[in-house]
Structure formats: C-alpha cells, structure tokens
Design a protein around this motif. Structure first.
Motif, PDB file in Angstrom:
ATOM      1  N   GLU A 107       0.819  -1.222   0.000  1.00  0.00           N
ATOM      2  CA  GLU A 107       0.000   0.000   0.000  1.00  0.00           C
ATOM      3  C   GLU A 107       0.850   1.268   0.000  1.00  0.00           C
ATOM      4  O   GLU A 107       0.309   2.374  -0.055  1.00  0.00           O
ATOM      5  CB  GLU A 107      -0.916  -0.003   1.218  1.00  0.00           C
ATOM      6  N   GLY A 108       2.170   1.113   0.092  1.00  0.00           N
ATOM      7  CA  GLY A 108       3.037   2.270   0.135  1.00  0.00           C
ATOM      8  C   GLY A 108       3.129   2.918   1.498  1.00  0.00           C
ATOM      9  O   GLY A 108       3.618   4.049   1.625  1.00  0.00           O
ATOM     10  N   ALA A 109       2.682   2.223   2.564  1.00  0.00           N
ATOM     11  CA  ALA A 109       2.754   2.751   3.926  1.00  0.00           C
ATOM     12  C   ALA A 109       4.174   2.590   4.466  1.00  0.00           C
ATOM     13  O   ALA A 109       5.038   1.956   3.850  1.00  0.00           O
ATOM     14  CB  ALA A 109       1.748   2.045   4.823  1.00  0.00           C
ATOM     15  N   ASN A 110       4.416   3.134   5.658  1.00  0.00           N
ATOM     16  CA  ASN A 110       5.770   3.091   6.228  1.00  0.00           C
ATOM     17  C   ASN A 110       5.845   2.321   7.538  1.00  0.00           C
ATOM     18  O   ASN A 110       6.793   2.471   8.304  1.00  0.00           O
ATOM     19  CB  ASN A 110       6.300   4.514   6.437  1.00  0.00           C
ATOM     20  N   THR A 111       4.852   1.451   7.793  1.00  0.00           N
ATOM     21  CA  THR A 111       4.809   0.730   9.063  1.00  0.00           C
ATOM     22  C   THR A 111       5.214  -0.735   8.946  1.00  0.00           C
ATOM     23  O   THR A 111       5.007  -1.510   9.873  1.00  0.00           O
ATOM     24  CB  THR A 111       3.398   0.821   9.678  1.00  0.00           C
ATOM     25  N   TRP A 112       5.792  -1.133   7.818  1.00  0.00           N
ATOM     26  CA  TRP A 112       6.293  -2.505   7.693  1.00  0.00           C
ATOM     27  C   TRP A 112       7.719  -2.583   8.253  1.00  0.00           C
ATOM     28  O   TRP A 112       8.404  -1.579   8.390  1.00  0.00           O
ATOM     29  CB  TRP A 112       6.256  -2.967   6.236  1.00  0.00           C
ATOM     30  N   ALA A 113       8.126  -3.808   8.608  1.00  0.00           N
ATOM     31  CA  ALA A 113       9.387  -3.970   9.339  1.00  0.00           C
ATOM     32  C   ALA A 113      10.106  -5.233   8.901  1.00  0.00           C
ATOM     33  O   ALA A 113       9.503  -6.181   8.388  1.00  0.00           O
ATOM     34  CB  ALA A 113       9.108  -4.036  10.841  1.00  0.00           C
ATOM     35  N   HIS A 114      11.400  -5.228   9.131  1.00  0.00           N
ATOM     36  CA  HIS A 114      12.200  -6.453   9.066  1.00  0.00           C
ATOM     37  C   HIS A 114      12.392  -6.952  10.505  1.00  0.00           C
ATOM     38  O   HIS A 114      12.717  -6.155  11.392  1.00  0.00           O
ATOM     39  CB  HIS A 114      13.570  -6.173   8.445  1.00  0.00           C
ATOM     40  N   ALA A 115      12.197  -8.239  10.726  1.00  0.00           N
ATOM     41  CA  ALA A 115      12.327  -8.811  12.064  1.00  0.00           C
ATOM     42  C   ALA A 115      13.326  -9.965  12.018  1.00  0.00           C
ATOM     43  O   ALA A 115      13.108 -10.948  11.304  1.00  0.00           O
ATOM     44  CB  ALA A 115      10.978  -9.297  12.580  1.00  0.00           C
ATOM     45  N   LEU A 116      14.419  -9.837  12.770  1.00  0.00           N
ATOM     46  CA  LEU A 116      15.506 -10.819  12.763  1.00  0.00           C
ATOM     47  C   LEU A 116      15.826 -11.212  14.197  1.00  0.00           C
ATOM     48  O   LEU A 116      15.951 -10.351  15.074  1.00  0.00           O
ATOM     49  CB  LEU A 116      16.772 -10.234  12.118  1.00  0.00           C
TER      50      LEU A 116
END
Length: 263
Positions: free
Chosen positions: A95-104
């Motif tokens: 959706e072009g939002a900025n609340t996604w993350a990488h989780a390691l």
C-alpha cells in the motif's frame, strides 16, 4: 554468542532495508499465498534470499526459519537458529505505507538471545541482546509501568475485543490502538509508546521472536495468551497467541482473559 550475533543482525537488517526500499511498494510484483496465508511480493523474496545468504555464510552452523523459505526440519537439531520475517506487514508495504518492518532474531535452545526490528521508512531500529537491555536507535528504552486496564492503551485487532474472550463477559475498558505489523507493535510496547499488545490468534514465530526479547529486555513480559513463557524453534512454528507489555499490565491482561475461550 548473543554479543557477537547482535551486530550481525543489525548490519543484516540495514541491508534488508536497502533491498526492500529499492522496490516500488505498491508497484512491486505480488502474489497471494495458498490457503489464505496473505500476500507475498518480489521484495519479500529478494530480502529473504539476501538474508539467508548473508547470515548463514556468517554462521554456517545455525539453523534457519523464515516466513518466505521452505521449512527444513533439520533446524530442530541445531543449537542456534535464525528466525526471520523478511517483511512483516507486507500488505502495508504494497500500500506504500511506512509501518512494515524487518524482524531478525537468533534462538539458542528455544530462547531468543539477539534481536532486531527495523523499519527503514521510519528510521527506527529496535535491538536487544540477552542481558543487555533494549534500545531504539541506540537509546535505552523501557516498557510502561501502567498497571490498571482502564489506564492502558493496548495494541489489538478488533476481534480481540469480543466479549466471549474475557472472564467478565465483556472486554475491559482499555483504550485500543492498532498497527499492522506485529513486530512493530512489540517494538512500540518495548519503547513504552503503548502499554501492551495482544493477539489471541495462533501467531507465527517469525512475527514474534525478535519483539519478545526486545520487550523482555525493556523490562516487560511477553507470553502466550495463557501467560506461559514462549519457546521458539518448535516443530510447528506457531504460538498460542501473544500478550506483551510492562509486567503489571501484562499480568492484568492475562488475569482478565478467559483461559478456556475459543478464538
């Protein structure tokens, strides 16, 4: 080796951010996974490949569990395992939002020892190693001291408010907020921005592993929906819901939930 693993995870997360942001979000090629498991994009797969190559080259004796890799049960015999979500919040990404993350994260005999959650478009990097505290962009963070449900703001999806899930036959009167990425929700709880989070549905380990350690090292608690300690690298990598928060509000949420309610 949590001290040595954390810098490796931080570097890998920043690399993942560069790769993911090189794709065009809403215009990235997308597919739907079978059985209603949600979307996946070419960015998810590119990040997964790069992380697998980088991390397993650095730690060839570690096992691997990732949302976007075919599961290899050989990981169950390894003392250390990488637990990875290449992009948590893929719908937000598309959706072009900025609340996604990488989780390691790294698990050692079922316990998380090093963890990173990175949101490249918000320049937020949460990190922790076992016994070393939790940090946001290098600054120590602490979970909320709030104890009373009526004073709390809790990150939860609307289905968790169903009256049948609570002992009193009604959801307690806490304030509700929501963010689409489970990993980000856990980071926000560790940061003290929100008092707690809960999800009562089965939850994949890769969504939770990094945040579980970060919350604990921020002085909070992260458990399943019954208050039991989380164990990672299971043959079935799903957890029985998750409740996380500062210790007082975590315990209040667990006490208020109906332990025999169906989701």
């Amino acid at each position: 080796m949590p001290g040595a693993d954390l810098p490796l995870l931080i570097d890998a997360a920043r690399m993942a951010g560069r790769i993911a942001t090189s794709f065009s979000g809403a215009r990235a090629q997308r597919w739907d996974k079978p059985d209603g498991a949600g979307p996946v994009t070419e960015a998810d797969l590119a990040v997964d490949r790069a992380l697998h190559r980088t991390l397993t080259l650095a730690r060839p004796d570690y096992g691997w569990l990732s949302e976007e890799s075919e599961d290899d049960t050989e990981r169950l015999s390894r003392e250390h395992v990488f637990i990875i979500d290449p992009i948590d919040g893929t719908r937000s990404f598309t959706e072009g939002a900025n609340t996604w993350a990488h989780a390691l994260a790294v698990a050692e005999r079922g316990e998380i020892t090093a963890a990173v959650i990175y949101l490249p478009l918000r320049d937020l990097l949460y990190s922790a190693r076992r016994g070393g505290g939790a940090y946001l962009n290098g600054v120590r963070v602490h979970a909320s001291p709030v104890a009373a449900m009526e004073d709390a703001t809790i990150l939860a999806a609307k289905p968790a408010l169903a009256a049948s899930l609570w002992r009193a036959g009604a959801c307690p009167a806490f304030k509700r907020a929501y963010r689409p990425s489970l990993a980000y929700r856990l980071g926000l709880v560790a940061q003290g921005r929100f008092d707690a989070m809960l999800t009562l549905r089965p939850s994949w380990e890769w969504d939770i592993a990094a945040g579980a350690l970060i919350v604990a090292e921020a002085g909070g608690r992260c458990s399943d929906r019954h208050g039991r300690d989380l164990v990672f690298n299971n043959a079935d990598p799903r957890l029985d819901g998750v409740v996380a928060g500062g210790c007082p509000i975590h315990d209040a949420v667990i006490d208020a939930l109906d332990p025999v309610a169906t989701r």
